[in-house]
Design a protein around this motif. Structure first.
Motif, PDB file in Angstrom:
ATOM      1  N   GLU A 272       0.891  -1.334   0.105  1.00 50.32           N
ATOM      2  CA  GLU A 272       0.014  -0.034  -0.045  1.00 50.32           C
ATOM      3  C   GLU A 272       0.916   1.312   0.037  1.00 50.32           C
ATOM      4  O   GLU A 272       0.369   2.464  -0.714  1.00 50.32           O
ATOM      5  N   ARG A 273       2.191   1.270   0.632  1.00 53.79           N
ATOM      6  CA  ARG A 273       2.966   2.398   0.821  1.00 53.79           C
ATOM      7  C   ARG A 273       3.987   2.216  -0.509  1.00 53.79           C
ATOM      8  O   ARG A 273       4.661   3.232  -0.211  1.00 53.79           O
TER       9      ARG A 273
ATOM     10  N   HIS B 194      10.211  -9.157   0.317  1.00 47.02           N
ATOM     11  CA  HIS B 194      10.806 -10.483   0.172  1.00 47.02           C
ATOM     12  C   HIS B 194      10.775 -11.169   1.637  1.00 47.02           C
ATOM     13  O   HIS B 194      11.139 -10.865   2.514  1.00 47.02           O
TER      14      HIS B 194
ATOM     15  N   ILE C 273      11.587  -3.570   0.610  1.00 47.96           N
ATOM     16  CA  ILE C 273      12.429  -3.181  -0.330  1.00 47.96           C
ATOM     17  C   ILE C 273      12.005  -1.895  -1.046  1.00 47.96           C
ATOM     18  O   ILE C 273      10.968  -1.627  -1.117  1.00 47.96           O
TER      19      ILE C 273
ATOM     20  N   THR D  26      12.865   2.555  -0.909  1.00 50.54           N
ATOM     21  CA  THR D  26      12.606   3.603  -0.005  1.00 50.54           C
ATOM     22  C   THR D  26      11.773   4.589  -0.424  1.00 50.54           C
ATOM     23  O   THR D  26      12.255   5.755  -0.940  1.00 50.54           O
TER      24      THR D  26
ATOM     25  N   GLU E   9       8.279   8.701   5.550  1.00 49.95           N
ATOM     26  CA  GLU E   9       8.631   8.812   6.855  1.00 49.95           C
ATOM     27  C   GLU E   9       8.915   7.279   7.091  1.00 49.95           C
ATOM     28  O   GLU E   9       7.976   6.281   7.301  1.00 49.95           O
TER      29      GLU E   9
ATOM     30  N   ALA F 200       7.661   6.472  10.826  1.00 48.67           N
ATOM     31  CA  ALA F 200       6.388   6.038  11.104  1.00 48.67           C
ATOM     32  C   ALA F 200       5.957   5.093  10.395  1.00 48.67           C
ATOM     33  O   ALA F 200       5.194   4.199  10.864  1.00 48.67           O
TER      34      ALA F 200
ATOM     35  N   ASP G  66       6.745   2.120  12.898  1.00 45.28           N
ATOM     36  CA  ASP G  66       5.773   2.307  13.847  1.00 45.28           C
ATOM     37  C   ASP G  66       4.651   1.682  13.536  1.00 45.28           C
ATOM     38  O   ASP G  66       4.078   0.845  14.140  1.00 45.28           O
ATOM     39  N   ARG G  67       4.065   1.976  12.292  1.00 48.94           N
ATOM     40  CA  ARG G  67       2.627   1.192  11.878  1.00 48.94           C
ATOM     41  C   ARG G  67       2.852  -0.483  11.896  1.00 48.94           C
ATOM     42  O   ARG G  67       1.932  -1.143  12.138  1.00 48.94           O
TER      43      ARG G  67
END
Lengths: 341, 341, 341, 341
Positions: free
Chosen positions: B23-24, B29, B42, B44, B48, B51, B54-55
């Motif tokens: 989703e982000r 992997h 995998i 970047t 954040e 964040a 943490d999620r």
């Protein structure tokens, strides 16, 4: 001050101390023991005791200078014996009252904030919190919505009736925050931002002053004195964990330090178990522990969807878990005779 | 990021992590071991990492998330391998050069400051220091002369040729300090005053960034990244002691931390043995130790009459003792092949 | 002792303190100030000052009791002003002499130990170290070869002439270690193992007493006093890092604390940069720093093949790196006028 | 283990890691990312994971090695999910039961101990404590009555029926203590006295293992593993404060650490507010806080005449104050559904 001379101090050394005291307007009283000579400094001339103590330490033969008086006044129990009750809106802190402040770490959207506000109100919270200006350790992290967040918080107050608490990160935010919020929060990393302390003191609205990560209780009370010295005694202290070698929790919540601080100051002290522990599973036990120890309130992070939060996902409670927490808080308060709100 | 699932994580838990990554915009992997399943994230995506980490921690079955990349960039040795040399006026710090900054804790009078400036110049110092805006733990202590002090420092530079370093305590001081001084110092208690870091970054002049009392090396470098992110890489870090349980010295000078930090960052690092130890008798041994360890310079407090100083009497050297110190520094530098100035 | 009464202490409170002092054989001297009454306790009856101080604290109106005298005697500079020189075999520590102790973390095999011994001898070390009884944080880790290791160390001494240092982990090891080695080492986690301290004191051979992970300098000297009280003053203290919040190094090497301790005690103090930092790349800078600060010696881990060591691979130097270290040590010692060996 | 290679690691470096893993019987799995290559080590050959991790760190190009598994087994919740209930005599700790251990710091006389035992029994305590072998920081302080104290404790048990807890300070005390007492206490300064841990494990009777002053939760559980590895799982952990920079309390009671530890281990955990805080006025708030947080019991010092105690006068409760404490404990337990005894 007591000046303790070392075992080899000469009469000339002792005389030098006496002259230094004379020159600054102190009286003195010399007491010669078997192993040490002690010199009591009498009177407290205006000006800086710390500086005088340091100067005396440069005189040969002086081993140690022991301060007798506390380095804070207005916030001490010597100044005022009974515990203060401080109000944020209608929520009371101290003097047998404990209030619960709850809400999201950060104001992300109006929807998220209103959802959180309604949920914490329904569960029995007394104030709403939410970050507008976020202090972040990395420049690449989300820094908050600023004034837009303040407007959202004000809207949430209008709907729920909950008084609003939010942080000012910089002197330039104080006036703005004071315009929208019912209390200004000063963060742990700003506890010794002296210009911010003074500005907040001048602003005159209730202040929540968090303990610095590595601040002793004494330094914390001296920081509060900065606010008080501007004429603002509406100060609530907030224990939020100190930095120690232990990393299983984010910080080490110092509840015994909180109680010891309450013996020194008449100001109410609350705790922030969310930031102190960094983990939602520790928030309920530490909330109960803090209230059982005599804390005057708790600040808890609650987010409608912690798994989607823009920061601090791990430590925020779901509304459902906050509800459970408030149930236990109610039982505990009843057993201990503590008035909530 | 590597996501480590706990030993009881189900396939559904693993799938939930993968969906969150998808989703982000992360790839993934999966590696199933005997006792644990690991999921590598995998790519970047912008935004954040903290964040996101943490999620992920809120997903059932996730035991731990391990960050792979450092949380700072511009100041890291990955970004720039060779050590930077930063100049304050003509004084060089880093890359085989070490400079000595000396002067009084606080600018008290023109006479006192000029006397100190002449003495440290004569003994071989490369920069002059002196406080104009003093961060004091008590509101009742002397807070500095402000702009008047800046003018006195500028006069001392005019006479001695020594470049001048002084502290900005608040965003409102930055422009003023930049107008008079050759470098802005940010104090330990302001290391995480993010607005001040940004303002100083924007000002563009050399910055001496002291390590916070309870800041890890990682947090210190993240604070430096705030300055660097504004385009200002003229940053000199300053180790000035951390807070520990030991009180025989005022703070605990962390020289090994300084060397470890130098392995992480290309920025030069100096030390402040005066504030770190709080006692003049420890300044010479710690100066020599710091340079022997590889420090890129030293900041030392020198006062013409420490026994009359308005603050920090105990830690300030007399001009005579500073002279002796510089002699030893010269011998050490010669033996170790270190270039002074 | 000075007893500081609080601002609300009554005459009856003051009288209660005086009675308590009388009863235990102390004289007293009362000094009534504007804000506080102070009572000086005169004389030092035999028995326990700490217990008396604690008892006085239970009397209503007593705010604080300040100790005047140090809680250690034989090891203090008040007892002996000049620094002691302690010998391990022919190697001298203190009084202008610094010796280097080197060798593997653990005695693994005769071959490995002899190889290490020859290498450190060739490079200029003055003593050989090697663990026979290893204190390990996990019960599943290698615990040392015991008496077999002691025999190997003795063989290495026979061949190289290097005096041998090894740790006793328990009272039951003291006699055994004393039979084979030239000095007994007491580990950081045993610094307050009082029965072990007494046994080692009775054994009478030189002792290297490491500072505890969380021991203040005062507690360290009180631990040394346990050894000294048994008549053994052949004590070398060893700074090996304290536990703090910083984890970039394994512990925080407290060099300023070492120098401050040397101002308090006449005993020599060495440092162990290998255990303090936990990383071989920090050993050389910290060795140089420690000697520049005034350390009386260094203990360094050297292993012929660190990549195959049974423990602490990361912190052990290769023989080649130890050789380079000794070269730098020689340059530094020459520059500072320090006598090696 | 996951081996994280640095950004400049070559194929040869990666190959060297794989060879080292092969040689020791590990499988491997390489994952090449954009910025880093990761190598997962597969399998857990017998022997020392920590040593292997350290060895890998010596290979060029290795940036970090991340452990996946916990360094303790028998005491972990992975080994046993439900909380253990441990009994000292009839007193239950854990699994919804909390017991109160009370009594004097030290056994001074039969009269004093019996008086204390009767008082704590009357107020509702479940076990009696009292020191026979005292660990004292100064060799000049009272060290305890030894076996005589054990006999007095046994007599007090005979009269009151309270099971008895006392400390073994040294391996030579274990058998003796086990003969007289119902549980052996291991002090904070002995938490890493590995020989003592093993002896106590072998003795097989219930053990109260105090957390070391500077021990992380992980190290505490590894110490407990030493006892468990000898087949003794009758272990009660005891949080008694850690050492931090804050000195307003003697140590910093780490209640959040206690709760976090309980998430890791199935062993019950109690707290010792007397030693943690060092002040009687903090004992009641911290007792209530500890039980509210989920502690499985409390150990409290009670002395018939604290103002005459041979040690720790300040922290011992009077019988009257202990009675008040037990009343509050009763109310709290009822509200929280906690079973006492």
């Amino acid at each position: 001050m007591i000046i303790i001379m070392d075992s080899k101090a000469t009469d000339a050394d002792i005389q030098a101390v006496i002259s230094a005291l004379d020159e600054r307007g102190y009286g003195h009283h010399v007491s010669r023991g078997v192993e040490r000579t002690l010199i009591g400094a009498i009177g407290t001339p205006d000006g800086e005791k710390q500086a005088m103590s340091d100067r005396l330490m440069t005189i040969p033969g002086v081993e140690r200078v022991v301060a007798i008086l506390r380095p804070y006044k207005l916030v001490s129990r010597e100044h005022q014996e009974e515990t203060s009750t401080v109000y944020i809106g209608t929520a009371a802190f101290g003097g047998g009252h404990a209030s619960i402040i709850a809400g999201p770490c950060t104001v992300e959207t109006e929807k998220q904030t209103l959802e959180a506000a309604r949920a914490v109100k329904a569960a029995g919270a007394h104030c709403l919190r939410g970050g507008a200006f976020k202090p972040r350790t990395s420049p690449y992290d989300f820094q908050g919505l600023g004034e837009d967040a303040l407007k959202i918080l004000a809207a949430a107050r209008d709907e729920t009736g909950l008084p609003v608490v939010t942080e000012a990160r910089d002197v330039r935010h104080v006036e703005l925050v004071a315009r929208y919020a019912d209390a200004i929060q000063l963060g742990a990393r700003n506890m010794q931002n002296y210009d911010l302390l003074k500005s907040t003191g001048e602003a005159g609205i209730p202040v929540i002053l968090k303990r610095g990560l590595s601040a002793t209780v004494e330094e914390w009370l001296k920081a509060a004195e900065y606010v008080a010295a501007e004429g603002n005694l509406n100060i609530i202290l907030c224990e939020r964990g100190i930095r120690t070698f232990e990393t299983i929790t984010r910080f080490t919540l110092d509840l015994a330090g909180m109680v010891a601080a309450k013996q020194e100051t008449h100001l109410p002290i609350i705790l922030d178990p969310s930031h102190a522990t960094g983990h939602h599973s520790l928030v309920q036990p530490m909330t109960l522990a803090g209230l059982a120890a005599g804390g005057d309130g708790v600040m808890v992070e609650v987010h409608p969807h912690p798994d989607r939060a823009l920061c601090d996902s791990i430590q925020q409670l779901t509304p459902r878990n906050f509800e459970k927490l408030m149930e236990r808080v109610g039982q505990l308060a009843a057993a201990l005779g503590l008035q909530l709100g």
